[in-house]
Design a protein around this motif. Structure first.
Motif, PDB file in Angstrom:
ATOM      1  N   ASN A 189       0.966  -1.209   0.027  1.00 12.24           N
ATOM      2  CA  ASN A 189      -0.060   0.143  -0.037  1.00 12.24           C
ATOM      3  C   ASN A 189       0.990   1.096   0.088  1.00 12.24           C
ATOM      4  O   ASN A 189       1.217   1.650   1.154  1.00 12.24           O
ATOM      5  CB  ASN A 189      -0.997  -0.015   1.461  1.00 12.24           C
ATOM      6  N   TYR A 190       1.435   1.696  -1.210  1.00  8.45           N
ATOM      7  CA  TYR A 190       2.063   2.936  -1.287  1.00  8.45           C
ATOM      8  C   TYR A 190       1.529   4.036  -0.592  1.00  8.45           C
ATOM      9  O   TYR A 190       2.481   4.813   0.252  1.00  8.45           O
ATOM     10  CB  TYR A 190       2.447   3.105  -2.660  1.00  8.45           C
ATOM     11  N   GLN A 191       0.512   4.406  -0.622  1.00  9.62           N
ATOM     12  CA  GLN A 191      -0.179   5.575  -0.104  1.00  9.62           C
ATOM     13  C   GLN A 191      -0.084   5.517   1.597  1.00  9.62           C
ATOM     14  O   GLN A 191      -0.040   6.563   2.221  1.00  9.62           O
ATOM     15  CB  GLN A 191      -1.485   5.721  -0.313  1.00  9.62           C
ATOM     16  N   GLY A 192      -0.039   4.267   2.103  1.00 11.17           N
ATOM     17  CA  GLY A 192       0.266   4.053   3.653  1.00 11.17           C
ATOM     18  C   GLY A 192       1.448   4.184   4.091  1.00 11.17           C
ATOM     19  O   GLY A 192       1.779   4.142   5.393  1.00 11.17           O
ATOM     20  N   TYR A 193       2.538   4.330   3.034  1.00 14.91           N
ATOM     21  CA  TYR A 193       4.093   4.555   3.701  1.00 14.91           C
ATOM     22  C   TYR A 193       4.396   6.019   3.902  1.00 14.91           C
ATOM     23  O   TYR A 193       4.133   6.809   2.947  1.00 14.91           O
ATOM     24  CB  TYR A 193       4.937   3.713   2.789  1.00 14.91           C
TER      25      TYR A 193
ATOM     26  N   ARG B 212       7.991   4.382   0.859  1.00 16.69           N
ATOM     27  CA  ARG B 212       7.405   4.376  -0.535  1.00 16.69           C
ATOM     28  C   ARG B 212       8.513   4.242  -1.516  1.00 16.69           C
ATOM     29  O   ARG B 212       8.568   3.400  -2.435  1.00 16.69           O
ATOM     30  CB  ARG B 212       6.599   5.504  -0.712  1.00 16.69           C
TER      31      ARG B 212
ATOM     32  N   PRO C 148       2.266   4.479  -7.903  1.00 18.75           N
ATOM     33  CA  PRO C 148       2.396   4.865  -6.390  1.00 18.75           C
ATOM     34  C   PRO C 148       1.100   4.771  -5.866  1.00 18.75           C
ATOM     35  O   PRO C 148       0.808   5.071  -4.645  1.00 18.75           O
ATOM     36  CB  PRO C 148       2.789   6.502  -6.321  1.00 18.75           C
ATOM     37  N   ASN C 149       0.005   4.637  -6.858  1.00 20.31           N
ATOM     38  CA  ASN C 149      -1.509   4.468  -6.115  1.00 20.31           C
ATOM     39  C   ASN C 149      -1.741   3.064  -5.940  1.00 20.31           C
ATOM     40  O   ASN C 149      -2.775   2.595  -5.443  1.00 20.31           O
ATOM     41  CB  ASN C 149      -2.514   4.906  -7.337  1.00 20.31           C
TER      42      ASN C 149
ATOM     43  N   CYS D 145      -2.482  -0.534  -4.211  1.00 16.96           N
ATOM     44  CA  CYS D 145      -2.832  -0.969  -2.700  1.00 16.96           C
ATOM     45  C   CYS D 145      -3.244  -2.564  -3.161  1.00 16.96           C
ATOM     46  O   CYS D 145      -4.282  -2.831  -3.771  1.00 16.96           O
ATOM     47  CB  CYS D 145      -4.047  -0.180  -2.197  1.00 16.96           C
TER      48      CYS D 145
END
Length: 173
Positions: free
Chosen positions: A126-130, A135, A151-152, A154
């Motif tokens: 989950n790139y957005q969570g890093y 990331r 990068p989006n 998940c």
């Protein structure tokens, strides 16, 4: 009723999520389950079974996992015990068994403990969570290993049927 302790070392939460799933499954099977972070582990004396789950971050298990095992190895060996590792590498069919997963092999090389049961599970990407650094590091690793780099992205790589099977194996060991 079996008193079971499930300990986890989790960075972004997937290992904890797997442990929570295992705890619920064991409770449904009649086990008395305690779930805790490995850094907050209760005394092992009152448990018959201990299962440890640890995630990989930047290619390594948390040093607290090794410290705990070193301090409690004799107690662990006197109980039904198991260990599993969670990583994005385990998403690959050629690296999704304890025998073929490089992180499990590194774990076994670094400790004298030989768990009765071993398993590896794919993690969650989950790139957005890093944070920005994680990331970028993970995207670079994914680029090298031909994984998703958008990068989006998940995507959960955990095979929940495999988690169920391992939990059931631990329950009856």
């Amino acid at each position: 009723m079996n008193k079971t302790l499930i300990l986890f070392s989790s960075v972004h939460g997937q290992t904890r999520k797997i442990c929570e799933f295992m705890a619920q499954r064991l409770i449904q099977q009649g086990h008395d389950v305690t779930l805790a972070a490995i850094t907050e582990a209760p005394a092992l004396d009152s448990f018959e079974r201990v299962l440890i789950g640890a995630s990989i971050r930047h290619g390594k298990h948390n040093p607290a996992v090794y410290d705990f095992i070193r301090q409690h190895q004799a107690q662990l060996e006197a109980k039904v015990n198991g260990f599993f590792s969670v990583s994005l590498v385990a998403r690959k069919p050629a690296k999704n068994t304890p025998q073929t997963n490089p992180y499990m092999q590194a774990f076994l090389a670094k400790t004298d403990w030989r768990p009765q049961l071993l398993q590896v599970f794919g993690g969650n990407l989950n790139y957005q969570g890093y944070g920005a650094m994680d990331r970028n590091i993970i995207r670079f690793i994914m680029w090298i290993t031909k994984g998703p780099t958008d990068p989006n992205t998940c995507v959960e790589y955990t095979d929940w049927k495999k988690v169920e099977a391992f939990t059931d194996q631990f329950a009856t060991a």
